[in-house]
Motif scaffolding. Sequence first.
Motif, PDB file in Angstrom:
ATOM      1  N   ALA A 188       0.835  -1.204   0.000  1.00 47.04           N
ATOM      2  CA  ALA A 188       0.000   0.000   0.000  1.00 47.04           C
ATOM      3  C   ALA A 188       0.870   1.254   0.000  1.00 47.04           C
ATOM      4  N   GLY A 189       2.071   1.150  -0.577  1.00 45.56           N
ATOM      5  CA  GLY A 189       2.971   2.286  -0.651  1.00 45.56           C
ATOM      6  C   GLY A 189       2.892   3.001  -1.986  1.00 45.56           C
ATOM      7  N   GLY A 190       3.986   3.639  -2.375  1.00 52.11           N
ATOM      8  CA  GLY A 190       4.007   4.451  -3.577  1.00 52.11           C
ATOM      9  C   GLY A 190       3.733   3.685  -4.857  1.00 52.11           C
ATOM     10  N   HIS A 191       4.343   2.506  -4.997  1.00 56.12           N
ATOM     11  CA  HIS A 191       4.119   1.733  -6.222  1.00 56.12           C
ATOM     12  C   HIS A 191       2.672   1.253  -6.306  1.00 56.12           C
ATOM     13  N   ALA A 192       2.102   0.860  -5.167  1.00 52.34           N
ATOM     14  CA  ALA A 192       0.697   0.456  -5.156  1.00 52.34           C
ATOM     15  C   ALA A 192      -0.199   1.617  -5.577  1.00 52.34           C
ATOM     16  N   ASN A 218       1.155   3.513   5.557  1.00 55.80           N
ATOM     17  CA  ASN A 218       1.255   3.597   4.099  1.00 55.80           C
ATOM     18  C   ASN A 218      -0.118   3.823   3.474  1.00 55.80           C
ATOM     19  N   HIS A 219      -1.085   3.079   3.960  1.00 58.62           N
ATOM     20  CA  HIS A 219      -2.447   3.190   3.421  1.00 58.62           C
ATOM     21  C   HIS A 219      -3.014   4.577   3.655  1.00 58.62           C
ATOM     22  N   LEU A 220      -2.767   5.136   4.815  1.00 57.25           N
ATOM     23  CA  LEU A 220      -3.253   6.479   5.132  1.00 57.25           C
ATOM     24  C   LEU A 220      -2.534   7.550   4.311  1.00 57.25           C
ATOM     25  N   LYS A 221      -1.247   7.361   4.108  1.00 58.61           N
ATOM     26  CA  LYS A 221      -0.442   8.365   3.403  1.00 58.61           C
ATOM     27  C   LYS A 221      -0.967   8.637   2.003  1.00 58.61           C
ATOM     28  N   TYR A 222      -1.387   7.590   1.301  1.00 60.30           N
ATOM     29  CA  TYR A 222      -1.804   7.753  -0.086  1.00 60.30           C
ATOM     30  C   TYR A 222      -3.321   7.886  -0.239  1.00 60.30           C
ATOM     31  N   ASP A 223      -4.034   7.916   0.868  1.00 60.10           N
ATOM     32  CA  ASP A 223      -5.468   8.202   0.866  1.00 60.10           C
ATOM     33  C   ASP A 223      -6.218   7.344  -0.154  1.00 60.10           C
ATOM     34  N   PHE A 224      -5.990   6.042  -0.111  1.00 59.84           N
ATOM     35  CA  PHE A 224      -6.643   5.125  -1.035  1.00 59.84           C
ATOM     36  C   PHE A 224      -8.155   5.128  -0.835  1.00 59.84           C
ATOM     37  N   SER A 225      -8.863   4.969  -1.926  1.00 60.65           N
ATOM     38  CA  SER A 225     -10.319   4.853  -1.844  1.00 60.65           C
ATOM     39  C   SER A 225     -10.744   3.399  -1.657  1.00 60.65           C
ATOM     40  N   TYR A 226      -9.759   2.525  -1.498  1.00 56.71           N
ATOM     41  CA  TYR A 226     -10.029   1.106  -1.266  1.00 56.71           C
ATOM     42  C   TYR A 226      -9.558   0.731   0.128  1.00 56.71           C
TER      43      TYR A 226
END
Length: 216
Positions: free
Chosen positions: A8-12, A44-52
């Motif tokens: 869930a980092g940058g590449h994800a 990581n998940h919070l950093k990129y604010d995923f909608s999933y």
Amino acid sequence: MKVIIVGAGGHAAELVDYIHHSNKIDSLREQIEILGLIDDSSENHLKYDFSYPLLGQISSHQIDKNFFYLMGIANLKYRKKFVEEFIARGANFISYIHPSASVSSTASIGKGVVVAPNVNLGPNSFIGDYSLVNSRVSLGHDTKIGKFNFLSPNVCFSGFTEVGDENLFGINSATIPGIRIGSRNKIMAGMTLEKNVGDDEVVFYRYKERISIIRG
């Protein structure tokens, strides 16, 4: 196609953007439904604010054979580790090819490979399993690369280049035609390889020269 992204980092985050783009512009292509991501770090998940949703940790994830997996970790050490662990437990990884990539009809792509935007894969080129081919990479005709390689943006391999496994190529690195590279090497950014490389080497410029032009 229902997919769980490992990492869930940058590449994800890049993969999520790629998939959104693919689903939007190519209605004839099989749509990819992202079920969520798994990562041992919730930060990581919070950093990129995923909608999933974050579906849990990688280390404790229970493989679901009803779904497919897409490797979203760029770091070669962990990429290989988790791929091998997941496969041993029955996971089925898919490859992803961005619709903007130019792929020759005679090119071959292995399992679990990611081909990013604006990549060029020439005639008779080959990409081994679980390699990551970043944006604007160009593989000349008859170029062969092995498994678990990381090709940074703008890497350019001339024709008949041969590459082993688990190599890291820095941004803007390149080869002249016919170069052979072994396994587990680090080719630093900007290097143009004019000689063959063995195994377990780090290739970099020892000296850097800066030239300033002063106009009177």
